[in-house]
Scaffold this motif. Structure first.
Motif, mmCIF file in Angstrom:
data_model
loop_
_atom_site.group_PDB
_atom_site.id
_atom_site.type_symbol
_atom_site.label_atom_id
_atom_site.label_comp_id
_atom_site.label_asym_id
_atom_site.label_seq_id
_atom_site.Cartn_x
_atom_site.Cartn_y
_atom_site.Cartn_z
ATOM 1 N N PHE A 1 0.860 -1.184 0.000
ATOM 2 C CA PHE A 1 0.000 0.000 0.000
ATOM 3 C C PHE A 1 0.896 1.234 0.000
ATOM 4 O O PHE A 1 2.074 1.169 0.372
ATOM 5 N N ALA A 2 0.332 2.354 -0.437
ATOM 6 C CA ALA A 2 1.105 3.596 -0.549
ATOM 7 C C ALA A 2 0.689 4.583 0.535
ATOM 8 O O ALA A 2 -0.299 4.378 1.241
ATOM 9 N N PHE A 3 1.466 5.655 0.662
ATOM 10 C CA PHE A 3 1.125 6.705 1.626
ATOM 11 C C PHE A 3 -0.194 7.364 1.245
ATOM 12 O O PHE A 3 -1.063 7.586 2.094
ATOM 13 N N ALA A 4 -0.333 7.693 -0.024
ATOM 14 C CA ALA A 4 -1.545 8.352 -0.502
ATOM 15 C C ALA A 4 -2.570 7.306 -0.920
ATOM 16 O O ALA A 4 -2.237 6.175 -1.258
ATOM 17 N N GLY A 5 -3.822 7.694 -0.871
ATOM 18 C CA GLY A 5 -4.879 6.820 -1.382
ATOM 19 C C GLY A 5 -5.673 6.100 -0.330
ATOM 20 O O GLY A 5 -6.755 5.580 -0.623
ATOM 21 N N SER A 6 -5.173 6.008 0.912
ATOM 22 C CA SER A 6 -5.927 5.339 1.974
ATOM 23 C C SER A 6 -5.502 5.892 3.319
ATOM 24 O O SER A 6 -4.338 6.265 3.521
ATOM 25 N N ILE A 7 -6.459 5.934 4.237
ATOM 26 C CA ILE A 7 -6.139 6.419 5.582
ATOM 27 C C ILE A 7 -5.246 5.418 6.304
ATOM 28 O O ILE A 7 -4.469 5.777 7.182
ATOM 29 N N TYR A 8 -5.325 4.154 5.910
ATOM 30 C CA TYR A 8 -4.455 3.131 6.499
ATOM 31 C C TYR A 8 -2.996 3.424 6.160
ATOM 32 O O TYR A 8 -2.124 3.431 7.038
ATOM 33 N N GLY A 9 -2.730 3.669 4.876
ATOM 34 C CA GLY A 9 -1.362 3.969 4.462
ATOM 35 C C GLY A 9 -0.842 5.250 5.085
ATOM 36 O O GLY A 9 0.324 5.320 5.503
ATOM 37 N N SER A 10 -1.703 6.265 5.174
ATOM 38 C CA SER A 10 -1.269 7.544 5.741
ATOM 39 C C SER A 10 -0.878 7.405 7.200
ATOM 40 O O SER A 10 0.194 7.868 7.622
ATOM 41 N N ALA B 1 3.284 7.232 11.307
ATOM 42 C CA ALA B 1 3.736 6.744 12.615
ATOM 43 C C ALA B 1 5.085 6.037 12.513
ATOM 44 O O ALA B 1 6.031 6.352 13.245
ATOM 45 N N THR B 2 5.185 5.071 11.598
ATOM 46 C CA THR B 2 6.437 4.318 11.477
ATOM 47 C C THR B 2 7.555 5.161 10.865
ATOM 48 O O THR B 2 8.723 5.013 11.225
ATOM 49 N N GLY B 3 7.196 6.050 9.937
ATOM 50 C CA GLY B 3 8.209 6.908 9.327
ATOM 51 C C GLY B 3 8.769 7.917 10.312
ATOM 52 O O GLY B 3 9.978 8.198 10.303
ATOM 53 N N PHE B 4 7.903 8.477 11.162
ATOM 54 C CA PHE B 4 8.371 9.424 12.175
ATOM 55 C C PHE B 4 9.293 8.714 13.156
ATOM 56 O O PHE B 4 10.313 9.269 13.575
ATOM 57 N N HIS B 5 8.963 7.480 13.492
ATOM 58 C CA HIS B 5 9.843 6.697 14.357
ATOM 59 C C HIS B 5 11.160 6.384 13.634
ATOM 60 O O HIS B 5 12.238 6.461 14.232
ATOM 61 N N GLY B 6 11.078 6.017 12.349
ATOM 62 C CA GLY B 6 12.295 5.749 11.587
ATOM 63 C C GLY B 6 13.215 6.949 11.540
ATOM 64 O O GLY B 6 14.450 6.798 11.614
#
Length: 293
Positions: free
Chosen positions: A210-219, A224-229
């Motif tokens: 899944f991608a960042f855009a296109g779904s609230i799940y991806g966003s 969350a995981t990217g900010f932690h990364g």
């Protein structure tokens, strides 16, 4: 009498006049306008300020370069002050208070991302929010979303971070016992484990279904995981600087706040990842279709 008049009669450190607060604020301001101009240029719009079109990404990087330079120069001055004996017990205590407050502010950042994830997942079938129901299909994970297998790369990264927490603790205890070899070995292993974690996270992002855009799940997942990364990368750099300082012999069993602050930060990153792993990866994918990697 002269010593009483001119000598230092307190445990506080009165710093010399410094340009870094002003230059840091200036860099942050340039970054802010640069970020707006970058987003405007991305959407092919103008960003006119005082008759100048600032719709370009370069202004952001100029501000970023200034901020990074200020960080390096300011912290270099702080290290120098500590080596000159300015960090008394009182000053060191206040530095610890400052680090605690900084970590507390970081906790609030992560609370926002967790709040967004749990709000979207727990109320996926909220009738009032018609757009949300349409976006999720009234369930979580949303209809059509394949989740990542939490027992594959996420579990590997969890073990990696937990191991890094033990190695940085080993380095801390070695420092307290004046074991220089143990300090260097523990810090080196921690940096390597941090790099492994970042690489695995990057690989996982490349192969996410899944991608960042296109779904609230991806966003919510990527925020969350990217900010932690991002925090893992910052923490790895923090520990790498400590490793260089350890090689230079700048830490002693009684004076090593720089290393202690890095260790606190790294343990904070560890704890946040455990919450991410159990809530977003395991609970968040419960009952979903698992992506075959």
């Amino acid at each position: 009498m002269a010593d009483t008049t001119h000598g230092k009669q307190h445990d506080y450190h009165i710093i010399d006049p410094s340009p870094w607060p002003f230059l840091g604020s200036l860099g942050a301001l340039v970054m802010f306008f640069g970020a707006v101009g970058w987003m405007r240029s991305h959407s092919e719009q103008q960003f006119v300020v005082f008759g100048l079109d600032l719709a370009t990404p370069w202004i952001f990087f100029i501000g970023l370069a200034l901020v990074l330079y200020v960080m390096f120069a300011w912290w270099s001055d702080t290290v120098k002050e500590g080596q000159e004996g300015a960090h008394t017990k009182v000053v060191s205590l206040h530095l610890r208070y400052g680090m605690i407050m900084f970590i507390a502010s970081e906790v609030m950042f992560f609370v926002a991302w967790f709040w967004a994830f749990f709000d979207a997942s727990l109320y996926a079938n909220e009738a009032i929010m018609t757009a949300r129901v349409e976006a999720t299909g009234g369930q979580w994970p949303p209809v059509g979303i394949e989740s990542l297998d939490p027992l594959h790369l996420p579990l590997f990264n969890t073990i990696t971070l937990l191991l890094s927490g033990t190695t940085v603790t080993w380095a801390h205890h070695a420092l307290l016992h004046n074991d220089r070899k143990g300090l260097l070995a523990g810090l080196s292993l921690t940096v390597v484990l941090g790099l492994i974690f970042s690489y695995v996270q990057y690989y996982e992002y490349l192969h996410a279904p899944f991608a960042f855009a296109g779904s609230i799940y991806g966003s919510t997942f990527f925020m969350a995981t990217g900010f932690h990364g991002f925090h893992v990368i910052v923490g790895t750099i923090f520990l790498l600087v400590c490793l260089v300082r350890a090689y230079l012999g700048q830490f002693t069993p009684k004076h090593h706040f720089g290393f202690e602050a890095a260790a606190w930060y790294w343990h904070f990153v560890d704890v946040v990842w455990l919450f991410l792993f159990f809530s977003i990866y395991i609970w968040g994918s419960w009952g979903a279709v698992i992506h075959a990697e």
